[in-house]
Write a protein that holds these residues in place. Structure first.
Motif, short mmCIF file in Angstrom:
data_model
loop_
_atom_site.label_atom_id
_atom_site.label_comp_id
_atom_site.label_asym_id
_atom_site.label_seq_id
_atom_site.Cartn_x
_atom_site.Cartn_y
_atom_site.Cartn_z
N GLN A 89 104.52 -35.06 -38.93
CA GLN A 89 105.71 -34.51 -39.53
C GLN A 89 105.65 -33.02 -39.33
O GLN A 89 107.24 -32.62 -39.34
CB GLN A 89 105.32 -34.98 -41.43
N GLN A 92 107.81 -33.62 -36.71
CA GLN A 92 109.71 -34.19 -37.05
C GLN A 92 110.10 -32.91 -37.96
O GLN A 92 111.37 -33.03 -37.16
CB GLN A 92 109.36 -35.29 -37.66
N LEU A 93 109.46 -32.11 -38.25
CA LEU A 93 110.21 -31.63 -39.22
C LEU A 93 110.95 -30.77 -38.37
O LEU A 93 111.92 -29.64 -38.61
CB LEU A 93 109.47 -30.84 -40.40
N GLU A 96 113.75 -32.27 -37.02
CA GLU A 96 114.81 -32.03 -37.85
C GLU A 96 116.02 -31.26 -38.68
O GLU A 96 117.12 -31.47 -38.67
CB GLU A 96 114.53 -32.97 -38.83
N ILE A 97 115.15 -29.34 -38.79
CA ILE A 97 116.04 -28.70 -38.63
C ILE A 97 116.89 -28.53 -38.21
O ILE A 97 118.36 -27.93 -38.79
CB ILE A 97 114.92 -27.63 -39.49
N ALA A 100 120.41 -30.49 -38.97
CA ALA A 100 120.02 -30.40 -39.52
C ALA A 100 121.21 -29.22 -40.35
O ALA A 100 122.13 -28.99 -41.17
CB ALA A 100 119.21 -31.03 -41.12
N ILE A 266 116.51 -31.19 -45.28
CA ILE A 266 115.77 -32.52 -44.71
C ILE A 266 116.75 -33.60 -45.63
O ILE A 266 117.38 -34.55 -45.07
CB ILE A 266 114.62 -32.46 -44.50
N GLN A 269 120.23 -34.04 -43.80
CA GLN A 269 120.45 -34.30 -42.64
C GLN A 269 120.17 -36.03 -42.69
O GLN A 269 120.67 -37.12 -41.73
CB GLN A 269 119.22 -34.33 -41.44
N SER A 270 118.68 -36.16 -43.66
CA SER A 270 118.90 -37.91 -43.76
C SER A 270 119.07 -38.85 -44.47
O SER A 270 120.04 -39.89 -44.75
CB SER A 270 117.24 -38.06 -43.91
#
Length: 363
Positions: A89, A92-93, A96-97, A100, A266, A269-270
């Motif tokens: 995770q 993934q973070l 993703e950041i 985002a 997050i 973004q999601s």
């Protein structure tokens, strides 16, 4: 004509020695803060061992070993059961950041008031995406810079591991033979002021461990509530975001505010429609922690006025970076207790309740 008095050299020698100590302290400021953290945890471990010895009759050394090994096993167990998921995770973070931030940048661009922030967000995003990996489009200078960045990362990682080992060793040995170091501390005071040294040591050894107890309890509550709430909202990466929220709460006031940023990004973004719900969740968690959890443990936990907390975090952040911010509150608390015991109570003769009295007095 009077002869030369060697005592005339004492003042300049003292000033030179003081300047040398100040320079050395500045150069080693991060290491000194880490040592302070080790002393903080060592005192807490010593207190826990004394409590277990009184309850069970075990030797003090055995009690220290039980608590220390229990902590290591707990960390290892957490790593076995949640470490892989947490690592995934976190990866993934990290991906993703930046995405985002790019989304946030595009939404702010052109906004009358907030549009000027887009350039700052772009700089942050570009610094995060510069991973230092091989890229066929890079020039030789860029590849050299990437290699240098990887080397810096390795150096920082090695230094952090070294500091952690030193921290663990100092904490263990301080708890193992706390009386030895207590007697050494008292030797720093003149004989007719040893009672002052004893009072100060008792106050610090009461206020600091109880402050740590309060922080650990707060971290656990915030981490569990945040992860649970994010899971119910359907936000991804709930484990790592909960761990971040719990760890950041070690730094009062500023830490919980900073922990909202990755969760908000997050969610943006999601699940953009749930951003406001995520912000509301963090506010609710802080409300529960501040108004329900903290009052139940406040009678035994030393606290610091909010103004001193913020001032200490700002000053220590400027002086020593992240390490200074992390341990700014116990440093401010130790300074506050010292001023109350040494100056207010002894020099001024004012009998006021100290932060150590608030933490339950000497134990």
């Amino acid at each position: 004509m009077s002869g030369f008095d060697p005592r005339q050299l004492l003042v300049p020698f003292f000033l030179v020695a003081l300047a040398a100590v100040a320079y050395l302290g500045w150069r080693l400021r991060v290491e000194l803060i880490v040592l302070f953290g080790a002393v903080l945890f060592g005192i807490a471990l010593y207190k826990l061992a004394r409590w277990l010895t009184r309850r069970s009759g075990l030797p003090h050394g055995a009690s220290v070993a039980i608590w220390f090994v229990s902590g290591v096993l707990l960390a290892v167990g957490f790593s076995i059961f949640a470490g892989r998921q947490l690592s995934d995770q976190y990866g993934q973070l990290a991906q993703e950041i930046p995405a985002a931030l790019e989304t946030l940048e595009s939404r702010l661009e052109g906004t009358p008031i907030l549009g000027s922030l887009s350039s700052q967000i772009q700089k942050v995003r570009e610094s995060m995406t510069a991973d230092g990996g091989p890229n066929p489009g890079q020039s030789d200078a860029e590849e050299e810079e990437a290699d240098a960045q990887q080397m810096r990362i390795m150096q920082v990682t090695t230094r952090m591991l070294s500091l952690f080992v030193i921290w663990a060793m100092v904490s263990f040995y301080l708890a193992w033979d706390g009386r030895l170091y207590m007697n050494a501390f008292l030797l720093l005071f003149p004989r007719d002021h040893r009672d002052l040294g004893s009072d100060l040591a008792d106050a610090l050894c009461t206020a600091l461990p109880w402050w740590l107890v309060g922080r650990v309890a707060s971290m656990l509550v915030i981490g569990v509530l945040t992860s649970t709430g994010l899971f119910l909202l359907g936000v991804p990466l709930v484990l790592v975001l909960g761990v971040i929220a719990g760890l950041f709460s070690f730094v009062p006031i500023l830490g919980p505010i900073a922990s909202v940023v990755p969760a908000g990004l997050i969610a943006l973004q999601s699940t953009p429609d749930k951003v406001l719900w995520v912000l509301a969740l963090y506010l609710a968690v802080q409300f529960v922690e501040t108004n329900l959890v903290t009052p139940n443990i406040q009678q035994r936990v030393a606290s610091v006025p909010p103004v001193l907390l913020i001032a200490g975090q700002v000053v220590m952040g400027v002086l020593a970076g992240i390490a200074g911010v992390m341990f700014s509150t116990p440093l401010v608390l130790a300074t506050l207790v010292t001023i109350q015991i040494v100056y207010v109570n002894r020099v001024l003769g004012e009998e006021i309740p100290t932060a150590a009295d608030q933490a339950g007095g000497s134990s």
